[in-house]
Design a protein around this motif. Structure first.
Motif, PDB file in Angstrom:
ATOM      1  N   ASP A  10       0.862  -1.181   0.000  1.00  0.00           N
ATOM      2  CA  ASP A  10       0.000   0.000   0.000  1.00  0.00           C
ATOM      3  C   ASP A  10       0.900   1.234   0.000  1.00  0.00           C
ATOM      4  O   ASP A  10       1.461   1.601   1.038  1.00  0.00           O
ATOM      5  N   LEU A  11       1.039   1.864  -1.151  1.00  0.00           N
ATOM      6  CA  LEU A  11       1.974   2.978  -1.311  1.00  0.00           C
ATOM      7  C   LEU A  11       1.642   4.136  -0.367  1.00  0.00           C
ATOM      8  O   LEU A  11       2.535   4.703   0.262  1.00  0.00           O
ATOM      9  N   ASN A  12       0.366   4.479  -0.241  1.00  0.00           N
ATOM     10  CA  ASN A  12      -0.009   5.601   0.621  1.00  0.00           C
ATOM     11  C   ASN A  12       0.318   5.335   2.087  1.00  0.00           C
ATOM     12  O   ASN A  12       0.798   6.220   2.793  1.00  0.00           O
ATOM     13  N   LYS A  13       0.061   4.108   2.555  1.00  0.00           N
ATOM     14  CA  LYS A  13       0.392   3.769   3.940  1.00  0.00           C
ATOM     15  C   LYS A  13       1.903   3.788   4.161  1.00  0.00           C
ATOM     16  O   LYS A  13       2.376   4.243   5.193  1.00  0.00           O
ATOM     17  N   SER A  14       2.655   3.289   3.188  1.00  0.00           N
ATOM     18  CA  SER A  14       4.112   3.293   3.309  1.00  0.00           C
ATOM     19  C   SER A  14       4.659   4.720   3.331  1.00  0.00           C
ATOM     20  O   SER A  14       5.542   5.048   4.129  1.00  0.00           O
ATOM     21  N   LYS A  15       4.125   5.572   2.475  1.00  0.00           N
ATOM     22  CA  LYS A  15       4.551   6.975   2.471  1.00  0.00           C
ATOM     23  C   LYS A  15       4.248   7.624   3.817  1.00  0.00           C
ATOM     24  O   LYS A  15       5.094   8.321   4.382  1.00  0.00           O
ATOM     25  N   ALA A  16       3.062   7.401   4.340  1.00  0.00           N
ATOM     26  CA  ALA A  16       2.682   7.993   5.627  1.00  0.00           C
ATOM     27  C   ALA A  16       3.599   7.496   6.740  1.00  0.00           C
ATOM     28  O   ALA A  16       3.998   8.265   7.617  1.00  0.00           O
ATOM     29  N   PHE A  17       3.940   6.205   6.702  1.00  0.00           N
ATOM     30  CA  PHE A  17       4.843   5.630   7.707  1.00  0.00           C
ATOM     31  C   PHE A  17       6.185   6.359   7.687  1.00  0.00           C
ATOM     32  O   PHE A  17       6.664   6.841   8.712  1.00  0.00           O
ATOM     33  N   PHE A  18       6.795   6.469   6.516  1.00  0.00           N
ATOM     34  CA  PHE A  18       8.119   7.078   6.430  1.00  0.00           C
ATOM     35  C   PHE A  18       8.079   8.588   6.634  1.00  0.00           C
ATOM     36  O   PHE A  18       9.019   9.163   7.178  1.00  0.00           O
ATOM     37  N   GLU A  19       7.005   9.239   6.230  1.00  0.00           N
ATOM     38  CA  GLU A  19       6.851  10.660   6.547  1.00  0.00           C
ATOM     39  C   GLU A  19       6.776  10.848   8.056  1.00  0.00           C
ATOM     40  O   GLU A  19       7.323  11.811   8.598  1.00  0.00           O
ATOM     41  N   GLY A  20       6.124   9.918   8.748  1.00  0.00           N
ATOM     42  CA  GLY A  20       6.053   9.956  10.208  1.00  0.00           C
ATOM     43  C   GLY A  20       7.406   9.829  10.870  1.00  0.00           C
ATOM     44  O   GLY A  20       7.609  10.296  11.993  1.00  0.00           O
ATOM     45  N   LEU A  21       8.347   9.200  10.168  1.00  0.00           N
ATOM     46  CA  LEU A  21       9.711   9.069  10.683  1.00  0.00           C
ATOM     47  C   LEU A  21      10.561  10.294  10.326  1.00  0.00           C
ATOM     48  O   LEU A  21      11.706  10.387  10.749  1.00  0.00           O
ATOM     49  N   GLY A  22       9.997  11.193   9.537  1.00  0.00           N
ATOM     50  CA  GLY A  22      10.722  12.411   9.193  1.00  0.00           C
ATOM     51  C   GLY A  22      11.329  12.440   7.806  1.00  0.00           C
ATOM     52  O   GLY A  22      12.013  13.402   7.448  1.00  0.00           O
ATOM     53  N   PHE A  23      11.092  11.419   6.991  1.00  0.00           N
ATOM     54  CA  PHE A  23      11.617  11.404   5.630  1.00  0.00           C
ATOM     55  C   PHE A  23      10.692  12.204   4.719  1.00  0.00           C
ATOM     56  O   PHE A  23       9.498  12.307   4.956  1.00  0.00           O
ATOM     57  N   SER A  24      11.265  12.739   3.652  1.00  0.00           N
ATOM     58  CA  SER A  24      10.475  13.461   2.660  1.00  0.00           C
ATOM     59  C   SER A  24      10.511  12.688   1.348  1.00  0.00           C
ATOM     60  O   SER A  24      11.287  11.735   1.193  1.00  0.00           O
ATOM     61  N   PHE A  25       9.680  13.110   0.406  1.00  0.00           N
ATOM     62  CA  PHE A  25       9.593  12.456  -0.896  1.00  0.00           C
ATOM     63  C   PHE A  25       9.808  13.480  -1.999  1.00  0.00           C
ATOM     64  O   PHE A  25       9.326  14.600  -1.912  1.00  0.00           O
ATOM     65  N   ASN A  26      10.534  13.069  -3.027  1.00  0.00           N
ATOM     66  CA  ASN A  26      10.771  13.923  -4.183  1.00  0.00           C
ATOM     67  C   ASN A  26       9.556  13.805  -5.100  1.00  0.00           C
ATOM     68  O   ASN A  26       9.346  12.754  -5.716  1.00  0.00           O
ATOM     69  N   PRO A  27       8.748  14.859  -5.211  1.00  0.00           N
ATOM     70  CA  PRO A  27       7.527  14.773  -6.029  1.00  0.00           C
ATOM     71  C   PRO A  27       7.798  14.547  -7.513  1.00  0.00           C
ATOM     72  O   PRO A  27       6.942  14.031  -8.223  1.00  0.00           O
ATOM     73  N   GLN A  28       8.995  14.894  -7.950  1.00  0.00           N
ATOM     74  CA  GLN A  28       9.355  14.708  -9.359  1.00  0.00           C
ATOM     75  C   GLN A  28       9.361  13.225  -9.746  1.00  0.00           C
ATOM     76  O   GLN A  28       9.112  12.877 -10.884  1.00  0.00           O
ATOM     77  N   PHE A  29       9.636  12.350  -8.775  1.00  0.00           N
ATOM     78  CA  PHE A  29       9.699  10.915  -9.032  1.00  0.00           C
ATOM     79  C   PHE A  29       8.671  10.158  -8.194  1.00  0.00           C
ATOM     80  O   PHE A  29       8.901   9.022  -7.799  1.00  0.00           O
ATOM     81  N   THR A  30       7.549  10.788  -7.917  1.00  0.00           N
ATOM     82  CA  THR A  30       6.504  10.175  -7.109  1.00  0.00           C
ATOM     83  C   THR A  30       5.174  10.286  -7.850  1.00  0.00           C
ATOM     84  O   THR A  30       4.824  11.356  -8.335  1.00  0.00           O
ATOM     85  N   ASP A  31       4.476   9.150  -7.958  1.00  0.00           N
ATOM     86  CA  ASP A  31       3.149   9.129  -8.563  1.00  0.00           C
ATOM     87  C   ASP A  31       2.349   8.012  -7.917  1.00  0.00           C
ATOM     88  O   ASP A  31       2.680   7.583  -6.812  1.00  0.00           O
ATOM     89  N   GLU A  32       1.312   7.518  -8.590  1.00  0.00           N
ATOM     90  CA  GLU A  32       0.470   6.466  -7.997  1.00  0.00           C
ATOM     91  C   GLU A  32       1.156   5.100  -7.966  1.00  0.00           C
ATOM     92  O   GLU A  32       0.686   4.185  -7.295  1.00  0.00           O
ATOM     93  N   ASN A  33       2.277   4.941  -8.673  1.00  0.00           N
ATOM     94  CA  ASN A  33       2.992   3.665  -8.711  1.00  0.00           C
ATOM     95  C   ASN A  33       4.265   3.646  -7.880  1.00  0.00           C
ATOM     96  O   ASN A  33       4.754   2.580  -7.527  1.00  0.00           O
ATOM     97  N   ALA A  34       4.829   4.816  -7.622  1.00  0.00           N
ATOM     98  CA  ALA A  34       6.136   4.881  -6.972  1.00  0.00           C
ATOM     99  C   ALA A  34       6.266   6.153  -6.157  1.00  0.00           C
ATOM    100  O   ALA A  34       5.646   7.171  -6.461  1.00  0.00           O
ATOM    101  N   ALA A  35       7.098   6.075  -5.122  1.00  0.00           N
ATOM    102  CA  ALA A  35       7.413   7.252  -4.308  1.00  0.00           C
ATOM    103  C   ALA A  35       8.908   7.243  -4.048  1.00  0.00           C
ATOM    104  O   ALA A  35       9.470   6.227  -3.624  1.00  0.00           O
ATOM    105  N   CYS A  36       9.547   8.370  -4.321  1.00  0.00           N
ATOM    106  CA  CYS A  36      10.994   8.501  -4.155  1.00  0.00           C
ATOM    107  C   CYS A  36      11.292   9.113  -2.787  1.00  0.00           C
ATOM    108  O   CYS A  36      11.187  10.320  -2.595  1.00  0.00           O
ATOM    109  N   MET A  37      11.651   8.261  -1.836  1.00  0.00           N
ATOM    110  CA  MET A  37      11.961   8.712  -0.481  1.00  0.00           C
ATOM    111  C   MET A  37      13.397   9.213  -0.430  1.00  0.00           C
ATOM    112  O   MET A  37      14.320   8.496  -0.813  1.00  0.00           O
ATOM    113  N   VAL A  38      13.572  10.424   0.056  1.00  0.00           N
ATOM    114  CA  VAL A  38      14.900  11.027   0.156  1.00  0.00           C
ATOM    115  C   VAL A  38      15.513  10.639   1.497  1.00  0.00           C
ATOM    116  O   VAL A  38      14.990  10.996   2.561  1.00  0.00           O
ATOM    117  N   ILE A  39      16.626   9.895   1.433  1.00  0.00           N
ATOM    118  CA  ILE A  39      17.351   9.522   2.645  1.00  0.00           C
ATOM    119  C   ILE A  39      18.486  10.517   2.872  1.00  0.00           C
ATOM    120  O   ILE A  39      18.742  10.952   3.988  1.00  0.00           O
TER     121      ILE A  39
END
Length: 134
Positions: free
Chosen positions: A13-42
């Motif tokens: 579940d991409l949305n749940k995974s994004k919410a989990f990692f956002e909760g840990l303080g990670f951000s996502f690059n919107p340029q490489f994020t859509d309904e199939n993939a999310a680019c988490m910036v470490i």
């Protein structure tokens, strides 16, 4: 030589995974994020691509392993302090992660870990290299 690292992980579940990692303080690059993939910036050079399982399957002919049943990879990230390790693991647990081992304190290194919502194993470690054993 490579200058960036992209860790590709299948997620249910991409949305749940994004919410989990956002909760840990990670951000996502919107340029490489859509309904199939999310680019988490470490970091400036390290990224985790969270890919829906159906999209992940387009990159491989092999079966996707179930990270809840077998270990596919251990992802270890460094931390600035022991307290940062303790804090991020506590946040992960509060966000639904599972702990798969006890923290290890070797004096010069402190590490602890968790499995994310899809079972991928993440370790955070603080190392004081001035205290390395001879």
């Amino acid at each position: 030589m490579a200058t960036k690292v992209f860790i590709n992980l299948p997620v249910k579940d991409l949305n749940k995974s994004k919410a989990f990692f956002e909760g840990l303080g990670f951000s996502f690059n919107p340029q490489f994020t859509d309904e199939n993939a999310a680019c988490m910036v470490i970091s400036e050079t390290i990224y985790a691509m969270l890919l829906t399982e159906s999209y992940f399957k387009t990159f491989t002919k092999k079966e996707i392993s179930d990270a809840r049943k077998s270990t596919e990879v251990l992802i270890t990230l460094d931390a600035a302090s022991k307290e940062e390790v303790i804090g991020i693991v506590a946040k992960a647990k509060a966000l639904g992660a599972t702990m798969y081992s006890e923290p290890q304190d070797l004096g010069w290194m402190y590490q602890h870990n968790f499995a994310d919502l899809d079972g991928h194993q993440w370790e955070f470690a603080y190392m004081d290299e001035t205290q390395l054993p001879g």
